[in-house]
Enzyme design. Structure first.
Site, short mmCIF file in Angstrom:
data_model
loop_
_atom_site.label_atom_id
_atom_site.label_comp_id
_atom_site.label_asym_id
_atom_site.label_seq_id
_atom_site.Cartn_x
_atom_site.Cartn_y
_atom_site.Cartn_z
N VAL A 15 0.87 -1.01 0.00
CA VAL A 15 -0.15 0.02 0.10
C VAL A 15 0.96 1.31 -0.04
O VAL A 15 0.53 2.14 -0.78
CB VAL A 15 -0.90 0.16 1.09
CG1 VAL A 15 -1.80 1.29 1.37
CG2 VAL A 15 -1.80 -1.05 1.16
N GLU A 131 -10.35 5.41 6.30
CA GLU A 131 -11.16 4.84 5.13
C GLU A 131 -10.69 3.39 4.46
O GLU A 131 -11.51 2.50 4.43
CB GLU A 131 -11.36 5.68 3.91
CG GLU A 131 -12.35 5.48 2.98
CD GLU A 131 -13.92 5.18 3.14
OE1 GLU A 131 -14.35 6.36 3.80
OE2 GLU A 131 -14.36 4.31 3.18
N ILE A 138 -13.18 0.99 -1.65
CA ILE A 138 -14.74 1.58 -1.59
C ILE A 138 -14.99 2.54 -0.41
O ILE A 138 -14.79 2.15 0.51
CB ILE A 138 -15.62 0.11 -1.22
CG1 ILE A 138 -15.28 -0.88 -2.29
CG2 ILE A 138 -17.25 0.56 -1.21
CD1 ILE A 138 -16.15 -2.09 -1.68
N ASP A 203 -9.63 -11.40 9.25
CA ASP A 203 -9.65 -10.16 8.86
C ASP A 203 -11.10 -9.74 8.44
O ASP A 203 -11.35 -8.48 8.77
CB ASP A 203 -8.90 -10.47 7.37
CG ASP A 203 -9.01 -9.01 6.39
OD1 ASP A 203 -8.16 -8.42 6.52
OD2 ASP A 203 -9.88 -9.03 5.42
N LYS A 207 -12.74 -6.11 10.18
CA LYS A 207 -13.52 -5.22 9.59
C LYS A 207 -15.10 -5.20 9.95
O LYS A 207 -15.62 -3.91 9.86
CB LYS A 207 -13.78 -5.38 8.00
CG LYS A 207 -12.03 -5.23 7.34
CD LYS A 207 -11.97 -6.17 5.97
CE LYS A 207 -10.84 -5.97 5.58
NZ LYS A 207 -10.48 -6.93 4.40
N GLY A 309 -5.32 -4.27 -2.61
CA GLY A 309 -4.47 -4.18 -3.58
C GLY A 309 -3.92 -2.81 -3.32
O GLY A 309 -4.47 -1.90 -2.71
P1 NDP Z 1 3.11 -4.86 3.71
O1 NDP Z 1 3.68 -5.95 4.32
O2 NDP Z 1 3.18 -4.84 2.11
O3 NDP Z 1 4.12 -3.58 3.93
C1 NDP Z 1 4.39 -3.22 5.46
C2 NDP Z 1 5.34 -2.00 5.53
O4 NDP Z 1 5.73 -1.65 6.80
C3 NDP Z 1 6.66 -2.32 4.71
O5 NDP Z 1 7.23 -1.28 4.15
C4 NDP Z 1 7.63 -2.51 5.90
O6 NDP Z 1 8.99 -2.38 5.91
C5 NDP Z 1 7.12 -1.73 7.10
N1 NDP Z 1 7.44 -2.13 8.49
C6 NDP Z 1 7.07 -3.34 8.90
N2 NDP Z 1 7.41 -3.43 10.21
C7 NDP Z 1 7.97 -2.13 10.38
C8 NDP Z 1 8.58 -1.53 11.56
N3 NDP Z 1 8.47 -2.13 12.78
N4 NDP Z 1 9.33 -0.23 11.40
C9 NDP Z 1 8.96 0.41 10.34
N5 NDP Z 1 8.41 -0.09 9.31
C10 NDP Z 1 7.86 -1.60 9.39
O7 NDP Z 1 1.83 -4.46 4.24
P2 NDP Z 1 0.70 -3.68 3.25
O8 NDP Z 1 1.02 -2.76 2.62
O9 NDP Z 1 -0.06 -4.85 2.50
O10 NDP Z 1 -0.37 -3.44 4.20
C11 NDP Z 1 -0.23 -2.33 5.16
C12 NDP Z 1 -1.40 -1.81 6.04
O11 NDP Z 1 -2.50 -1.69 5.05
C13 NDP Z 1 -1.85 -2.97 7.02
O12 NDP Z 1 -2.67 -2.61 8.17
C14 NDP Z 1 -2.88 -3.86 6.17
O13 NDP Z 1 -4.02 -4.42 6.89
C15 NDP Z 1 -3.67 -2.62 5.51
N6 NDP Z 1 -4.46 -3.02 4.14
C16 NDP Z 1 -3.86 -3.56 3.16
C17 NDP Z 1 -4.59 -4.00 2.08
C18 NDP Z 1 -3.74 -4.55 0.76
O14 NDP Z 1 -4.19 -5.00 -0.19
N7 NDP Z 1 -2.35 -4.94 0.78
C19 NDP Z 1 -5.77 -3.54 1.83
C20 NDP Z 1 -6.45 -2.91 2.84
C21 NDP Z 1 -5.68 -2.53 4.10
P3 NDP Z 1 9.83 -2.97 4.74
O15 NDP Z 1 9.54 -2.35 3.47
O16 NDP Z 1 11.24 -2.55 4.89
O17 NDP Z 1 9.72 -4.43 4.69
N1 HSE Z 2 -6.35 -10.01 2.74
C1 HSE Z 2 -7.28 -8.90 2.61
C2 HSE Z 2 -8.45 -9.45 1.65
C3 HSE Z 2 -6.74 -7.70 2.08
O1 HSE Z 2 -8.21 -10.36 0.94
O2 HSE Z 2 -9.53 -8.86 1.39
C4 HSE Z 2 -7.63 -6.37 2.42
O3 HSE Z 2 -7.97 -6.23 3.65
#
Ligand code: NDP
Ligand code: HSE
Length: 436
Positions: A15, A131, A138, A203, A207, A309
């Site tokens: 994200v 959001e 959405i 998950d 939500k 995504g």
């Molecule tokens: P990722 O695992 O892809 O990314 C996590 C990021 O956090 C990475 O950049 C990682 O660093 C960094 N990180 C992890 N631990 C630490 C720490 N201790 N200190 C500093 N940085 C840290 O996660 P996502 O992007 O998929 O998800 C992020 C959030 O968004 C979550 O809360 C998830 O539930 C939510 N979300 C995700 C969706 C999705 O489709 N992926 C959809 C909706 C919500 P590094 O890059 O160095 O590993």
């Molecule tokens: N793992 C979640 C899903 C990502 O499949 O919908 C979004 O929260």
């Protein structure tokens, strides 16, 4: 133009990297909409050396010290896309108490301990926007917390997990079993290497807690949500659903109700359920999300789109960033948490549901009467009974659909049926929702 609004971005993964890209690509439009440019003050990550491709950002902005970044005087807004409970909670509380508005996608933290974040926001006079935490792109939470504030929401029914919706849709389309459909979801990148949070319903439960809190002005946590995943859903269940003109979906259901004394309550649950093909949620396929809201004056509303995504989720994050940045420039804050109703959360046993039960039974006189007697003893009314041959053997298959009854009565009925010697096996038990 006024001086920039400076962001601390915590996390630059799926994200976060799309947040960076969109901030770069749309910088002129965003600045025009806000009335000031957005600037990234720093990006906290876990691994400084990680290859981040051609991300359009100065590498010097990366840090492994999130707390240090948040505390900097030149940071106005904190965007958290790391996830998990700690250390994210500590970071966000620090930011909010210092008056720095927070935008977060962290559903796990909001569902586990949203109260602490809301309290910190109130203490610091800061905005807390989230959001992206439910149903990705959405626009759903803003309508619940703003547009529908003049109405009374009675029920929210949603498909809020894309991975499980992909798996169930594949099972429905091809007749595959759960394991085969999960394998396909993993190969196509929908399911994570460890799919537990998705397939076991954690998950969706997080939500559901967030949705229920907003819809019913009540603090609901993940621990209040009855949760069942989809790992037990079989190809036979899917076939049974089809035979009834239904499909199976992992639903999150948050509904108003009343207890025995007539006091208003809420019930919040996540479980697989049959819904009729005519229900608006039945046609939500692939990894899409949709949420069906029933309100007193507005009637039925349907929200549909991509629930996960990088880019779709970043879209929701940026929408929040624009809102908090504009508030900041205007010197105002969004309305604070609305939890005044403080309704008790009803245990699952009291939730009113319907069951679809398939039984493999001995095919001899008196069996139907004995089976019906079990339902009667638990005061569960039978809506339909269908009998057919069971797998070519001497037994019969009974498919029973009930009227609405308390979940505990239905569970006790199934428990007693399992103990009858005329019942060879209970082959499928599924809840039925949506008026089939
Ligand atoms: P990722 O695992 O892809 O990314 C996590 C990021 O956090 C990475 O950049 C990682 O660093 C960094 N990180 C992890 N631990 C630490 C720490 N201790 N200190 C500093 N940085 C840290 O996660 P996502 O992007 O998929 O998800 C992020 C959030 O968004 C979550 O809360 C998830 O539930 C939510 N979300 C995700 C969706 C999705 O489709 N992926 C959809 C909706 C919500 P590094 O890059 O160095 O590993
Ligand atoms: N793992 C979640 C899903 C990502 O499949 O919908 C979004 O929260």
């Amino acid at each position: 133009m006024t001086s920039p609004v400076r962001l601390a971005l915590l996390g630059c993964g799926t994200v976060g990297s799309d947040v960076v890209r969109l901030l770069h690509e749309q910088s002129a439009d965003l600045a025009a909409r806000i009335g000031a440019p957005l600037e990234i003050a720093g990006i906290a990550v876990r691994r400084l050396g990680r290859d981040r491709g051609d991300l359009p950002v100065d590498p010097a902005l990366f840090t492994t010290d999130p707390l240090g970044l948040i505390k900097r005087d030149d940071v106005d807004v904190v965007v958290e896309v790391v996830g998990g409970i700690e250390p994210a909670r500590t970071w966000l509380v620090e930011a909010l108490r210092a008056g720095k508005s927070v935008v977060t996608a962290n559903k796990a933290l909001l569902a586990e301990d949203g109260a602490t974040l809301h309290d910190a926001a109130a203490e610091g006079g800061a905005d807390l926007y989230y959001e992206a935490s439910v149903a990705g792109a959405i626009p759903l939470l803003r309508p619940l917390r703003e547009s529908l504030h003049g109405d009374r929401i009675n029920r929210v029914t949603g498909i809020v997990n894309g991975t499980t919706n992909f798996i169930l849709s594949a099972m429905d389309a091809t007749g595959a079993g759960f394991a085969e459909a999960l394998e396909e979801a993993t190969e196509l990148g929908y399911a994570e290497a460890d799919p537990t949070a998705d397939v076991e319903g954690f998950d969706a439960a997080a939500k559901a807690a967030i949705l229920a809190s907003l819809a019913f002005h009540t603090r609901v946590t993940a621990a209040d949500v009855h949760r069942e995943g989809i790992t037990e859903v079989t190809a036979a269940d899917v076939a049974s659903a089809k035979a009834m003109g239904c499909t199976i979906k992992l639903l999150c259901i948050a509904a108003r109700g009343a207890d025995a004394a007539g006091r208003e309550t809420v019930s919040v649950r996540v479980h697989p359920a049959m819904i009729p093909l005519t229900h608006p949620l039945a046609s939500v396929g692939d990894a899409f999300n949709a949420v069906f809201v029933e309100a007193e004056a507005a009637g039925q509303l349907m929200f549909y789109g991509r629930g996960a995504g990088g880019a779709p989720t970043a879209s929701a994050v940026l929408g929040d960033v624009v809102a908090v940045a504009r508030n900041r420039l205007a010197g105002v804050h969004a309305a604070s948490e609305s939890a005044y109703a403080d309704l008790p959360v009803r245990p699952m046993g009291e939730a009113l549901t319907r069951y679809h039960i398939s039984l493999d039974v001995a095919d001899r006189p008196g069996v139907l009467e004995a089976v019906a007697g079990v339902f009667a003893r638990h005061e569960v009314s039978i809506a339909t009974v269908r009998q057919g041959p069971a797998g070519g053997g001497p037994d019969a298959e009974l498919v029973i659909v009930t009227h609405v009854a308390p979940d505990a009565a239905l569970a006790a009925t199934v428990g007693e049926l399992r103990g009858l010697d005329i019942v060879r096996s209970v082959t499928s038990v599924l809840r039925v929702e949506g008026g089939a």
